[in-house]
Design a protein around this motif. Structure first.
Motif, PDB file in Angstrom:
ATOM      1  N   GLU A 265      56.402  49.403  73.775  1.00  0.00           N
ATOM      2  CA  GLU A 265      56.573  49.564  72.126  1.00  0.00           C
ATOM      3  C   GLU A 265      55.989  50.992  71.799  1.00  0.00           C
ATOM      4  O   GLU A 265      56.433  51.656  70.669  1.00  0.00           O
ATOM      5  CB  GLU A 265      55.427  48.746  71.691  1.00  0.00           C
ATOM      6  CG  GLU A 265      55.324  48.856  70.142  1.00  0.00           C
ATOM      7  CD  GLU A 265      54.034  48.031  69.601  1.00  0.00           C
ATOM      8  OE1 GLU A 265      53.660  48.248  68.494  1.00  0.00           O
ATOM      9  OE2 GLU A 265      53.567  46.954  70.285  1.00  0.00           O
ATOM     10  N   GLY A 266      55.444  51.902  72.852  1.00  0.00           N
ATOM     11  CA  GLY A 266      55.155  53.190  72.500  1.00  0.00           C
ATOM     12  C   GLY A 266      53.847  53.323  71.830  1.00  0.00           C
ATOM     13  O   GLY A 266      53.379  54.369  71.385  1.00  0.00           O
ATOM     14  N   TRP A 267      52.922  52.290  71.909  1.00  0.00           N
ATOM     15  CA  TRP A 267      51.783  52.148  70.969  1.00  0.00           C
ATOM     16  C   TRP A 267      50.654  52.827  71.790  1.00  0.00           C
ATOM     17  O   TRP A 267      50.066  52.024  72.696  1.00  0.00           O
ATOM     18  CB  TRP A 267      51.359  50.752  70.741  1.00  0.00           C
ATOM     19  CG  TRP A 267      50.223  50.390  70.024  1.00  0.00           C
ATOM     20  CD1 TRP A 267      49.503  51.343  68.943  1.00  0.00           C
ATOM     21  CD2 TRP A 267      49.293  49.341  69.968  1.00  0.00           C
ATOM     22  NE1 TRP A 267      48.445  50.810  68.472  1.00  0.00           N
ATOM     23  CE2 TRP A 267      48.169  49.582  68.951  1.00  0.00           C
ATOM     24  CE3 TRP A 267      49.293  48.123  70.551  1.00  0.00           C
ATOM     25  CZ2 TRP A 267      47.084  48.628  68.790  1.00  0.00           C
ATOM     26  CZ3 TRP A 267      48.132  47.102  70.568  1.00  0.00           C
ATOM     27  CH2 TRP A 267      47.264  47.567  69.411  1.00  0.00           C
ATOM     28  N   ALA A 268      50.407  54.046  71.724  1.00  0.00           N
ATOM     29  CA  ALA A 268      49.370  54.821  72.273  1.00  0.00           C
ATOM     30  C   ALA A 268      47.990  54.202  72.421  1.00  0.00           C
ATOM     31  O   ALA A 268      47.205  53.882  73.162  1.00  0.00           O
ATOM     32  CB  ALA A 268      49.350  56.214  72.142  1.00  0.00           C
ATOM     33  N   ALA A 269      47.598  53.650  71.073  1.00  0.00           N
ATOM     34  CA  ALA A 269      46.343  53.230  70.745  1.00  0.00           C
ATOM     35  C   ALA A 269      46.019  52.120  71.592  1.00  0.00           C
ATOM     36  O   ALA A 269      44.959  51.777  72.034  1.00  0.00           O
ATOM     37  CB  ALA A 269      45.909  53.220  69.443  1.00  0.00           C
ATOM     38  N   GLY A 270      47.107  51.230  71.722  1.00  0.00           N
ATOM     39  CA  GLY A 270      46.961  49.874  72.500  1.00  0.00           C
ATOM     40  C   GLY A 270      46.773  50.284  73.932  1.00  0.00           C
ATOM     41  O   GLY A 270      46.054  49.492  74.613  1.00  0.00           O
ATOM     42  N   ILE A 271      47.512  51.335  74.602  1.00  0.00           N
ATOM     43  CA  ILE A 271      47.412  51.688  75.929  1.00  0.00           C
ATOM     44  C   ILE A 271      45.821  52.107  76.156  1.00  0.00           C
ATOM     45  O   ILE A 271      45.164  51.776  77.042  1.00  0.00           O
ATOM     46  CB  ILE A 271      48.462  52.596  76.397  1.00  0.00           C
ATOM     47  CG1 ILE A 271      49.632  52.268  76.106  1.00  0.00           C
ATOM     48  CG2 ILE A 271      47.970  53.442  77.645  1.00  0.00           C
ATOM     49  CD1 ILE A 271      50.820  53.321  76.175  1.00  0.00           C
ATOM     50  N   VAL A 272      45.332  52.965  75.333  1.00  0.00           N
ATOM     51  CA  VAL A 272      44.035  53.409  75.251  1.00  0.00           C
ATOM     52  C   VAL A 272      43.035  52.047  75.224  1.00  0.00           C
ATOM     53  O   VAL A 272      41.971  52.158  76.193  1.00  0.00           O
ATOM     54  CB  VAL A 272      43.483  54.512  74.241  1.00  0.00           C
ATOM     55  CG1 VAL A 272      42.127  54.553  74.225  1.00  0.00           C
ATOM     56  CG2 VAL A 272      44.331  55.666  74.360  1.00  0.00           C
ATOM     57  N   ALA A 273      43.281  51.046  74.600  1.00  0.00           N
ATOM     58  CA  ALA A 273      42.614  49.944  74.624  1.00  0.00           C
ATOM     59  C   ALA A 273      42.445  49.385  75.879  1.00  0.00           C
ATOM     60  O   ALA A 273      41.182  48.901  76.427  1.00  0.00           O
ATOM     61  CB  ALA A 273      42.988  48.870  73.588  1.00  0.00           C
ATOM     62  N   HIS A 274      43.496  49.368  76.676  1.00  0.00           N
ATOM     63  CA  HIS A 274      43.398  48.643  77.994  1.00  0.00           C
ATOM     64  C   HIS A 274      43.075  49.782  79.010  1.00  0.00           C
ATOM     65  O   HIS A 274      42.198  49.411  79.863  1.00  0.00           O
ATOM     66  CB  HIS A 274      44.646  48.225  78.404  1.00  0.00           C
ATOM     67  CG  HIS A 274      45.276  46.963  77.844  1.00  0.00           C
ATOM     68  ND1 HIS A 274      44.857  45.650  78.189  1.00  0.00           N
ATOM     69  CD2 HIS A 274      45.979  46.698  76.785  1.00  0.00           C
ATOM     70  CE1 HIS A 274      45.417  44.756  77.541  1.00  0.00           C
ATOM     71  NE2 HIS A 274      46.033  45.455  76.414  1.00  0.00           N
ATOM     72  N   HIS A 275      43.123  50.858  78.797  1.00  0.00           N
ATOM     73  CA  HIS A 275      42.821  52.027  79.744  1.00  0.00           C
ATOM     74  C   HIS A 275      41.307  52.090  79.850  1.00  0.00           C
ATOM     75  O   HIS A 275      40.686  52.278  80.573  1.00  0.00           O
ATOM     76  CB  HIS A 275      43.320  53.244  79.231  1.00  0.00           C
ATOM     77  CG  HIS A 275      43.241  54.722  80.097  1.00  0.00           C
ATOM     78  ND1 HIS A 275      42.117  55.281  80.035  1.00  0.00           N
ATOM     79  CD2 HIS A 275      44.045  55.139  80.939  1.00  0.00           C
ATOM     80  CE1 HIS A 275      42.043  56.305  80.935  1.00  0.00           C
ATOM     81  NE2 HIS A 275      43.586  56.280  81.374  1.00  0.00           N
ATOM     82  N   TYR A 276      40.814  52.075  78.419  1.00  0.00           N
ATOM     83  CA  TYR A 276      39.064  52.200  78.136  1.00  0.00           C
ATOM     84  C   TYR A 276      38.450  51.035  78.883  1.00  0.00           C
ATOM     85  O   TYR A 276      37.442  50.985  79.698  1.00  0.00           O
ATOM     86  CB  TYR A 276      38.848  52.119  76.638  1.00  0.00           C
ATOM     87  CG  TYR A 276      37.509  51.572  76.449  1.00  0.00           C
ATOM     88  CD1 TYR A 276      36.310  52.749  76.301  1.00  0.00           C
ATOM     89  CD2 TYR A 276      37.348  50.341  76.154  1.00  0.00           C
ATOM     90  CE1 TYR A 276      35.201  52.262  75.965  1.00  0.00           C
ATOM     91  CE2 TYR A 276      36.042  49.814  75.629  1.00  0.00           C
ATOM     92  CZ  TYR A 276      35.097  50.835  75.555  1.00  0.00           C
ATOM     93  OH  TYR A 276      33.551  50.541  75.386  1.00  0.00           O
ATOM     94  N   THR A 277      39.032  49.716  78.867  1.00  0.00           N
ATOM     95  CA  THR A 277      38.308  48.635  79.546  1.00  0.00           C
ATOM     96  C   THR A 277      38.468  48.458  80.806  1.00  0.00           C
ATOM     97  O   THR A 277      37.466  48.373  81.283  1.00  0.00           O
ATOM     98  CB  THR A 277      39.319  47.546  79.005  1.00  0.00           C
ATOM     99  OG1 THR A 277      39.228  47.267  77.429  1.00  0.00           O
ATOM    100  CG2 THR A 277      38.591  46.144  79.337  1.00  0.00           C
TER     101      THR A 277
END
Length: 367
Positions: A265-277
């Motif tokens: 999807e290219g949803w960067a904020a969603g990638i960050v959500a998993h990255h952070y976790t």
């Protein structure tokens, strides 16, 4: 006096020392050490908490009774820590954060780590889960005062507080409890490493989008990459044919699929959500897992390279920068996008918990 098990103590202290460092300092300053410069929670019992406090005179042991009296159940610990924080604020003349006000208590913490952290968390922190997020109101009239925060709550704090119960859920998974208590087998640890491989295969492919975007590049420096370390660990733990001998449990496959869906999807904020976790759990509670596993199974650097972040430099400095990047991201997002990202953080914790449950079920089936 109630004595909590080692895994409970590890989960609570890991979370406090990873996510609530400034609160530890505030408690120390309020309860006898006004000039404290460092404070780490080192113990939990039914009667209260214990901290190792450092000031100009040296290191001291601080014991503080729970404001509500003796407790006997794990869920009561969080409530008493929150109350202790409020009492400390009152003693120091500091207004408690909004998320700890009575009306917001359930909306914040109860809704919803690691590191560890008890995944502590193996990441999540693993548990883990710990994230090392600092609170904006630490300090006070005693000792070095911190500037009072005015305006919206920093986004890093919103994320941390909204996912509190999700940390507890993952920490309660029996599979991870066994590893944290030192009663898990070496095969348990190997199975966990195998799941990490499939998680990070998807996550680090997605994270290349962050590295390529100047607005997100600070989240994913090259030294954070884990795949080479995971491959080295599996080679050592499983053998040269490790790729043919490992497979994802259903929850891991679903977790990786969700990360790939967000990346597509290219949803960067969603990638960050998993990255952070994942990554902040590995940097917090995951360090506890590495120490325990290394000691129990006589591993040196080989087999636990996944948790070695030497090339990253100061972990504390990196986490501080990471929080700043989260805060900056939060300022760029509108309310709807912030809420969507918070939901994805919670989903990430749910995936991690489901992985532990699946690992436990697979272990039971093989017994």
């Amino acid at each position: 006096m109630t004595i909590f098990t080692d895994d409970v103590v590890a989960a609570v202290t890991g979370h406090m020392n990873g996510d609530h460092t400034d609160d530890n300092l505030l408690i120390a300053r309020a309860f006898g050490y006004p000039d404290a410069t460092q404070s780490r929670m080192v113990g939990v019992s039914g009667d209260g908490g214990e901290w190792a406090v450092t000031d100009a005179a040296g290191e001291h042991q601080l014991s503080v009774a729970w404001p509500g009296g003796a407790i006997s159940e794990r869920p009561e610990i969080r409530r008493q820590v929150v109350e202790l924080y409020k009492v400390a604020c009152d003693k120091l003349g500091i207004s408690p954060r909004d998320e700890h006000a009575p009306a917001a208590e359930n909306a914040g913490h109860e809704h919803g780590g690691a590191a560890a952290g008890a995944q502590a968390h193996g990441g999540h922190g693993h548990g883990g889960h710990g994230h090392g997020d600092a609170h904006p109101h630490a300090g006070g009239r005693h000792g070095a005062p911190a500037e009072e925060h005015e305006g919206p709550q920093p986004f890093s704090s919103v994320i941390r507080e909204s996912s509190w119960s999700d940390h507890s859920d993952s920490e309660g998974a029996t599979f991870m409890e066994d590893i944290m208590r030192g009663i898990g087998t070496k095969q348990d640890y190997i199975d966990l490493v195998a799941q990490h491989f499939f998680m990070y295969e998807a996550l680090e492919a997605a994270a290349t989008q962050l590295s390529a975007d100047p607005a997100f590049a600070d989240f994913h420096p090259a030294a954070l990459v884990r795949m080479p370390a995971l491959e080295a660990d599996l080679l050592h733990l499983v053998g040269a044919d490790w790729r043919e001998r490992i497979s994802p449990v259903p929850a891991t496959a679903a977790y990786a699929a969700r990360i790939r869906e967000i990346a597509d999807e290219g949803w960067a904020a969603g990638i960050v959500a998993h990255h952070y976790t994942r990554y902040l759990g590995d940097l917090s509670g995951g360090q506890m897992i590495a120490r325990r596993v290394a000691k129990q199974h006589e591993l040196s650097s080989e087999g636990i390279e996944f948790y070695d972040f030497t090339d990253l430099g100061s972990i504390a400095d990196f986490k501080t920068g990471y929080r700043a990047a989260l805060d900056a991201l939060g300022e760029r997002l509108d309310d709807a996008e912030r809420a969507r990202m918070l939901d994805e953080v919670r989903a990430a914790y749910a995936f991690n918990t489901a992985v532990f449950v699946d690992l436990g079920a697979a272990k039971a089936a093989a017994a």
